[in-house]
Design an enzyme around this catalytic site. Structure first.
Site, PDB file in Angstrom:
ATOM      1  N   SER A 164       0.837  -1.197   0.000  1.00  0.00           N
ATOM      2  CA  SER A 164       0.000   0.000   0.000  1.00  0.00           C
ATOM      3  C   SER A 164       0.874   1.249   0.000  1.00  0.00           C
ATOM      4  O   SER A 164       2.080   1.182   0.198  1.00  0.00           O
ATOM      5  CB  SER A 164      -0.934  -0.014   1.216  1.00  0.00           C
ATOM      6  OG  SER A 164      -0.191  -0.183   2.393  1.00  0.00           O
ATOM      7  N   GLY A 165       0.232   2.390  -0.244  1.00  0.00           N
ATOM      8  CA  GLY A 165       0.962   3.658  -0.252  1.00  0.00           C
ATOM      9  C   GLY A 165       1.141   4.230  -1.642  1.00  0.00           C
ATOM     10  O   GLY A 165       0.838   3.594  -2.654  1.00  0.00           O
ATOM     11  N   ASP A 211       6.165  -3.328  -2.507  1.00  0.00           N
ATOM     12  CA  ASP A 211       5.675  -2.569  -1.360  1.00  0.00           C
ATOM     13  C   ASP A 211       6.620  -1.400  -1.073  1.00  0.00           C
ATOM     14  O   ASP A 211       7.731  -1.336  -1.620  1.00  0.00           O
ATOM     15  CB  ASP A 211       5.575  -3.493  -0.135  1.00  0.00           C
ATOM     16  CG  ASP A 211       4.516  -3.041   0.866  1.00  0.00           C
ATOM     17  OD1 ASP A 211       4.016  -1.901   0.737  1.00  0.00           O
ATOM     18  OD2 ASP A 211       4.182  -3.827   1.768  1.00  0.00           O
ATOM     19  N   GLY A 212       6.168  -0.505  -0.210  1.00  0.00           N
ATOM     20  CA  GLY A 212       6.991   0.613   0.244  1.00  0.00           C
ATOM     21  C   GLY A 212       7.449   0.360   1.671  1.00  0.00           C
ATOM     22  O   GLY A 212       7.259  -0.719   2.221  1.00  0.00           O
ATOM     23  N   LYS A 247       7.072  -0.522   8.913  1.00  0.00           N
ATOM     24  CA  LYS A 247       5.987  -0.293   7.974  1.00  0.00           C
ATOM     25  C   LYS A 247       4.682  -0.148   8.756  1.00  0.00           C
ATOM     26  O   LYS A 247       4.615  -0.509   9.917  1.00  0.00           O
ATOM     27  CB  LYS A 247       5.867  -1.466   6.988  1.00  0.00           C
ATOM     28  CG  LYS A 247       7.059  -1.573   6.036  1.00  0.00           C
ATOM     29  CD  LYS A 247       7.044  -2.821   5.180  1.00  0.00           C
ATOM     30  CE  LYS A 247       5.752  -3.128   4.499  1.00  0.00           C
ATOM     31  NZ  LYS A 247       5.227  -2.004   3.695  1.00  0.00           N
ATOM     32  N   GLY A 280       0.401   3.595   6.781  1.00  0.00           N
ATOM     33  CA  GLY A 280      -0.936   3.677   6.190  1.00  0.00           C
ATOM     34  C   GLY A 280      -1.946   2.772   6.880  1.00  0.00           C
ATOM     35  O   GLY A 280      -3.131   2.798   6.554  1.00  0.00           O
ATOM     36  N   GLU A 322       0.074  -6.480   4.838  1.00  0.00           N
ATOM     37  CA  GLU A 322       1.380  -6.392   4.173  1.00  0.00           C
ATOM     38  C   GLU A 322       2.314  -7.491   4.654  1.00  0.00           C
ATOM     39  O   GLU A 322       3.040  -8.105   3.869  1.00  0.00           O
ATOM     40  CB  GLU A 322       2.005  -5.014   4.433  1.00  0.00           C
ATOM     41  CG  GLU A 322       1.308  -3.890   3.681  1.00  0.00           C
ATOM     42  CD  GLU A 322       1.760  -2.511   4.095  1.00  0.00           C
ATOM     43  OE1 GLU A 322       1.383  -1.554   3.425  1.00  0.00           O
ATOM     44  OE2 GLU A 322       2.482  -2.384   5.104  1.00  0.00           O
TER      45      GLU A 322
END
Length: 225
Positions: free
Chosen positions: A28-29, A82-83, A95, A98, A104
């Site tokens: 996400s992100g 992913d971020g 992480k 968000g 995740e």
């Protein structure tokens, strides 16, 4: 020049990794949103199934006419993008900024290959920011007390209008500042042993590839495997 241009450039590079794969996990992100838009340009996107971790990315994927997979396909994820909110010198990550840390971590645990995209400022020598922790609403007071006993400072995540932030799983998030995190793996285990803690935003599985976006429009690729 900005990080945004770098992320756009590296997103074009990252999607080249989607070769001969059947299932792609999407974190996400905003960085993942860039990658999703590049996925939309793939000629064979119709033969790939995508598993998003958040409604934000699911909507982005639907807009890009990507095939959304049923969650039962999670054990077969070939690659996940992913971020990260912060990455230390040993490539542990924080992480959950968000709020999608539980989903995740499920995807990252299942994936054969993990690719992380983050701007240069997220790479640090050692963690110096709060750790998101997903908590069952019933355990809010208990978990807060246990964290304080660990000399941590838990802050319940609150939205702008004053309402508690609720995850897509129906849980709460504590953003927790610790005096120091010298052993991320053991801290992750200790926190998950607190009853009511569903997931911790410390990620100790190293990714296979890290893309580091710079402010001049360029990016660096770090390959660990």
């Amino acid at each position: 020049m900005s990080y945004e241009l770098s992320i756009l450039n590296l997103a074009k590079e990252a999607v080249k990794l989607v070769k001969d794969v059947k299932v792609v996990g999407l974190g996400s992100g905003t960085t993942v949103a860039f990658i999703v838009r590049e996925m939309a340009k793939l000629r064979d996107k119709g033969s790939i199934e995508f598993v998003p971790t958040s409604l934000q990315i699911k909507l982005e994927a639907e807009k890009s006419t990507l095939r959304i997979a049923d969650e039962k396909i999670i054990p077969d994820i070939d690659i996940v993008f992913d971020g990260a909110d912060q990455i230390d010198s040993k490539y542990n990550m924080i992480k959950g900024g968000g709020g999608a840390l539980l989903r995740e971590k499920i995807l990252i645990s299942a994936a054969k290959k993990v690719v992380i995209v983050a701007d240069n400022s997220k790479f640090v020598e050692s963690f110096n920011r709060s750790v998101p922790i997903e908590v069952h609403p019933m355990a809010r007071s208990l978990v807060s007390k246990k964290l304080e006993e660990m000399m941590a400072k838990p802050v319940l995540r609150i939205l702008d209008k004053g309402y508690p932030f609720v995850t897509e799983n129906g849980n709460l998030i504590f953003d927790v500042l610790f005096p120091s995190i010298t052993d991320p793996k053991n801290m992750e285990l200790d926190l998950k042993n607190i009853a009511g803690v569903l997931e911790v935003g410390i990620f100790t599985r190293r990714a296979d590839i890290y893309y580091k976006a710079k402010t001049d429009g360029s990016f660096e690729t770090v390959t660990l495997h």
